[in-house]
Write an enzyme that holds these catalytic residues in place. Structure first.
Site, PDB file in Angstrom:
ATOM      1  N   GLY A 279       0.812  -1.214   0.000  1.00 40.04           N
ATOM      2  CA  GLY A 279       0.000   0.000   0.000  1.00 40.04           C
ATOM      3  C   GLY A 279       0.844   1.260   0.000  1.00 40.04           C
ATOM      4  CG  ASP A 280       3.249   2.337   3.363  1.00 45.81           C
ATOM      5  OD1 ASP A 280       2.877   3.438   3.763  1.00 45.81           O
ATOM      6  OD2 ASP A 280       3.171   1.304   4.044  1.00 45.81           O
ATOM      7  CB  SER A 281       5.353   0.241  -2.586  1.00 48.44           C
ATOM      8  OG  SER A 281       6.234  -0.129  -1.546  1.00 48.44           O
TER       9      SER A 281
END
Length: 403
Positions: A174-176
């Site tokens: 999700g962060d990436s």
């Protein structure tokens, strides 16, 4: 490669970020020539410096992940809780093209570094803001990590097997994903400013929206048919055949034969000409209706052969298939090596080690690793010297706890 030839040469980025989403966004920009200044708290720095596997360095132990995530960045140790630290930050931002931050909404405003202030200071500024839920809406002020974004964005719900709880993908995806949207948004905003003659703007990336944007046909299928996509394990729902199979020697591999011609070639290669020539299986709709039968046939064939035989036969028939790679597999794979996806560099002290190569591959202006993640505050004196601070000023700033 000549630094001025890089596609983002001359672009100045100031990063106020920690851990994954913001730092990965600015890392991408730095890999293609942007000058990235990472602002870190003195004495502490980015917590990522101490995450996962640590390697002994001159100042203790440093995360191997850090060396990759902060490559090509300059580290400025700056106390943003000190008024003079904020003044230095503003001076940096006044000369910048992009600011990347991933604090909870409102933090930059409390520091005196909100959009209204910065856009007045630098009207051409592009501000990339990555947060759990975006800068607006009833949840804006709540904390949200990548795992929350993956859950709210729909990814966790469809990941795993139907009879078991949802599972994560194995990395902080999700962060990436949010970082990629942030970098893309920054470049679109720069084009608007530089080619279209527009001013600066905010690129507002919410982690849950970044994941939600990847969810394929989820929304229209529910809206039109009331269909809720559920967890289906390793099968691609509605697309047959594409699945994970286990070989005689206990290896797991993927076979994707969901193209019409590919399916015929696979059935021919495994001795099932009857299925290859079956008119009901000539298109995906017919195959999907008989998915259980088809998967039983493929499962049985794979289970009767070793991994190498399955992959060899699939390759000869031009059927997409692959072992499920561990990192050990990657280290000896000819494709990874040919594409320079394992880059040899040196740790502090001279030990050679491998890091991920740079994506995407540009033929004329490729990205590169100029240096690994720096020591905390390694570039503080250099950067403040460029702003006009004298050696005496630097001594005073250190005594005052600003740097």
């Amino acid at each position: 490669m000549n630094a001025t030839a890089k596609p983002l040469a001359g672009v100045k980025v100031i990063e106020f970020g920690t851990l994954i989403a913001g730092p990965f966004c600015s890392r991408i920009l730095g890999e293609f020539g942007a000058e990235v200044v990472k602002v870190e708290a003195p004495g502490e720095g980015d917590p990522l410096r101490k995450w996962r596997k640590l390697y002994p360095t001159g100042d203790g132990e440093t995360s191997l992940w850090w060396f990759v995530q902060a490559r090509n960045k300059q580290s400025l140790a700056l106390n943003l809780k000190h008024p003079e630290g904020i003044e230095i930050a503003k001076r940096l931002i006044a000369e910048a093209d992009i600011v990347v931050e991933n604090f909870r909404p409102g933090v930059m405003e409390k520091l005196g570094l909100g959009w209204e202030t910065l856009s007045t200071l630098n009207p051409g500024l592009v501000m990339v803001r990555l947060s759990g839920f975006g800068q607006t809406g009833p949840m804006a002020s709540q904390p949200g990590f990548g795992a929350i974004g993956e859950s709210m964005g729909g990814l966790r719900y469809v990941t795993g097997f139907a009879d078991r709880p949802p599972v994560k993908t194995g990395i902080s995806i999700g962060d990436s994903i949010a970082a990629l949207w942030g970098a893309l948004g920054a470049l679109m905003a720069l084009r608007h400013r530089e080619v279209k003659g527009g001013g600066g703007q905010v690129v507002d990336v919410a982690l849950y929206e970044a994941v939600f944007a990847m969810m394929e046909s989820l929304v229209p299928e529910f809206d039109v048919f009331g269909f809720v996509r559920e967890r289906t394990g390793n099968v691609m729902p509605g697309i047959t055949p594409s699945n994970t199979h286990t070989t005689r020697d206990g290896k797991h591999l993927i076979i994707g034969a969901n193209g019409d011609a590919i399916f015929r070639r696979l059935m021919g290669a495994i001795g099932r000409a009857d299925l290859a020539d079956d008119p009901q299986l000539a298109s995906n709709a017919g195959r999907d209706a008989r998915a259980v039968e088809i998967y039983a046939v493929i499962d049985a064939w794979v289970a009767a052969n070793d991994e190498e035989a399955v992959l060899r036969i699939a390759a000869q028939a031009q059927v997409p298939a692959s072992r499920i790679f561990s990192v050990a597999d990657m280290f000896r794979d000819p494709q990874f090596l040919a594409r320079q996806m394992l880059e040899k560099v040196q740790l502090p002290g001279g030990k050679e080690f491998l890091i991920p190569g740079i994506v995407p591959k540009l033929t004329l202006t490729p990205g590169e690793t100029e240096w690994l993640g720096p020591e905390l505050g390694e570039h503080t004196e250099l950067l403040l010297g460029r702003l006009g601070y004298s050696p005496e000023d630097l001594v005073q700033l250190r005594n005052d706890g600003v740097i």
